[in-house]
Design an enzyme around this catalytic site. Structure first.
Site, PDB file in Angstrom:
ATOM      1  N   HIS A 130      61.739  18.668 -11.515  1.00 23.13           N
ATOM      2  CA  HIS A 130      62.541  18.006 -10.618  1.00 23.13           C
ATOM      3  C   HIS A 130      63.410  18.565  -9.778  1.00 23.13           C
ATOM      4  O   HIS A 130      63.269  18.363  -8.351  1.00 23.13           O
ATOM      5  CB  HIS A 130      63.834  17.451 -11.585  1.00 23.13           C
ATOM      6  CG  HIS A 130      65.199  16.715 -11.063  1.00 23.13           C
ATOM      7  ND1 HIS A 130      65.501  15.551 -11.196  1.00 23.13           N
ATOM      8  CD2 HIS A 130      65.903  17.449 -10.405  1.00 23.13           C
ATOM      9  CE1 HIS A 130      66.430  15.125 -10.488  1.00 23.13           C
ATOM     10  NE2 HIS A 130      66.816  16.243 -10.140  1.00 23.13           N
ATOM     11  N   GLU A 131      63.626  20.062  -9.899  1.00 23.27           N
ATOM     12  CA  GLU A 131      64.086  20.886  -8.999  1.00 23.27           C
ATOM     13  C   GLU A 131      63.298  20.994  -7.842  1.00 23.27           C
ATOM     14  O   GLU A 131      63.407  21.055  -6.874  1.00 23.27           O
ATOM     15  CB  GLU A 131      64.757  21.980  -9.646  1.00 23.27           C
ATOM     16  CG  GLU A 131      65.907  21.750 -10.440  1.00 23.27           C
ATOM     17  CD  GLU A 131      66.837  21.263  -9.829  1.00 23.27           C
ATOM     18  OE1 GLU A 131      67.021  21.235  -9.030  1.00 23.27           O
ATOM     19  OE2 GLU A 131      67.510  20.377 -10.887  1.00 23.27           O
ATOM     20  N   HIS A 134      63.157  18.349  -5.247  1.00 25.30           N
ATOM     21  CA  HIS A 134      64.089  18.606  -4.295  1.00 25.30           C
ATOM     22  C   HIS A 134      63.586  19.361  -3.061  1.00 25.30           C
ATOM     23  O   HIS A 134      64.028  18.985  -1.989  1.00 25.30           O
ATOM     24  CB  HIS A 134      65.515  19.074  -4.735  1.00 25.30           C
ATOM     25  CG  HIS A 134      66.299  17.969  -5.588  1.00 25.30           C
ATOM     26  ND1 HIS A 134      66.777  17.077  -5.287  1.00 25.30           N
ATOM     27  CD2 HIS A 134      66.703  18.204  -6.817  1.00 25.30           C
ATOM     28  CE1 HIS A 134      67.239  16.265  -5.765  1.00 25.30           C
ATOM     29  NE2 HIS A 134      67.530  16.849  -7.046  1.00 25.30           N
ATOM     30  N   GLU A 206      68.689  11.808  -6.189  1.00 24.80           N
ATOM     31  CA  GLU A 206      68.370  12.276  -7.487  1.00 24.80           C
ATOM     32  C   GLU A 206      67.230  11.254  -8.227  1.00 24.80           C
ATOM     33  O   GLU A 206      66.459  11.978  -8.959  1.00 24.80           O
ATOM     34  CB  GLU A 206      69.565  12.161  -8.424  1.00 24.80           C
ATOM     35  CG  GLU A 206      70.647  13.070  -7.979  1.00 24.80           C
ATOM     36  CD  GLU A 206      70.025  14.549  -8.260  1.00 24.80           C
ATOM     37  OE1 GLU A 206      69.478  14.880  -9.191  1.00 24.80           O
ATOM     38  OE2 GLU A 206      70.539  15.466  -7.384  1.00 24.80           O
TER      39      GLU A 206
END
Length: 284
Positions: A130-131, A134, A206
């Site tokens: 997930h990070e 980003h 997100e």
């Protein structure tokens, strides 16, 4: 679809800026406001990583100190064809993580001690993916553009308030009265609209990072379980972190200094994020 929604929200922010700039300062006032906001937010863009890491108390972590974190990060960064980001550890028991940096070559990922303690390997992989998403999606750049537009709207609205106080509106009484009512509505609604649109962009980012992270790993199950754990633990353990940095976290932390309503949250509801992940169709 998430990218299109973000583009739509950025367009809406631009239209709000055009409307309020034209109403109060004409083209010249709008240009000045945009330049002012751009300079302020570019400073934040180039130094936001250092500010976020310092405000959270993050410390550089070595391979010897956290071999599991390095192993997961190196595997996923190689899979995503991304440079290895700098890794940091936040000495706090609340489980959380965030990524920062203006591009993949200047990226940093910070995780809390609590996150490493409660996550198994599959869940940690979901969080890191997930990070990294980003980073790969240039979300810091997107957020900076949104902040620039929202800041310009707020600045023009502030100048409009001073113009009403000291400058009046001129013209006939009927025109002046009608113009004043419209201006008051614009002063109140435009900054609120800018804030909500900016928060909407954050929420869409997100969702996009969740989806990209699941695709990076090859399945959504680790991230789904991680979000469930994060939701449960973050309801009980406060995290000492600034509001601006908390917006970067994978889940909104419980902050003893600030409790935000869902309307003004930078994160979508965890239940909705998990539901979207559960409904993903990933072809391996």
């Amino acid at each position: 679809m998430k990218t299109l929604k973000t583009a739509f929200l950025l367009t809406a922010l631009t239209l709000v800026l055009l409307a309020i700039g034209q109403a109060f300062g004409g083209r010249g006032g709008m240009t000045i406001a945009l330049i002012f906001a751009f300079v302020m937010n570019m400073g934040a863009y180039f130094f936001s990583d250092k500010i976020a890491l310092m405000s959270s108390g993050a410390q550089p972590v070595t391979r010897e100190q956290s071999p599991r974190l390095y192993a997961v990060m190196e595997r996923l960064a190689g899979k995503a064809n991304l440079p290895m980001p700098k890794l940091y550890l936040i000495p706090q028991p609340a489980p959380n993580a965030f990524a920062t940096g203006r591009n993949p070559s200047h990226a940093s990922v910070a995780v809390t001690a609590g996150l490493l303690q409660i996550m198994d390997d599959e869940e940690l992989e979901g969080v890191i993916a997930h990070e990294l998403s980003h980073v790969r999606n240039y979300d810091i750049l997107t957020s900076s553009i949104a902040a620039t537009l929202a800041g310009a709207i707020t600045w023009v609205a502030s100048m409009g308030r001073w113009a009403m106080i000291f400058g009046g509106w001129g013209g006939r009484d009927d025109d002046r009265e009608g113009g004043a009512i419209g201006a008051i509505l614009m002063l109140i609604l435009a900054p609120l609209a800018a804030l909500l649109l900016q928060l909407g962009i954050s929420r869409q980012r997100e969702y996009q990072a969740d989806a990209s992270g699941a695709l990076m790993v090859g399945h959504p199950y680790g991230l789904m379980k991680a979000l469930e754990k994060l939701g449960a633990f973050n309801k009980r353990i406060p995290m000492d972190i600034s509001p601006s940095t908390s917006a970067l976290c994978i889940v909104a932390p419980l902050n003893t200094r600030q409790l935000m309503s869902s309307l003004f949250s930078t994160h979508p509801p965890l239940e909705k994020r998990i539901e979207v992940l559960r409904n993903m169709q990933i072809t391996r």
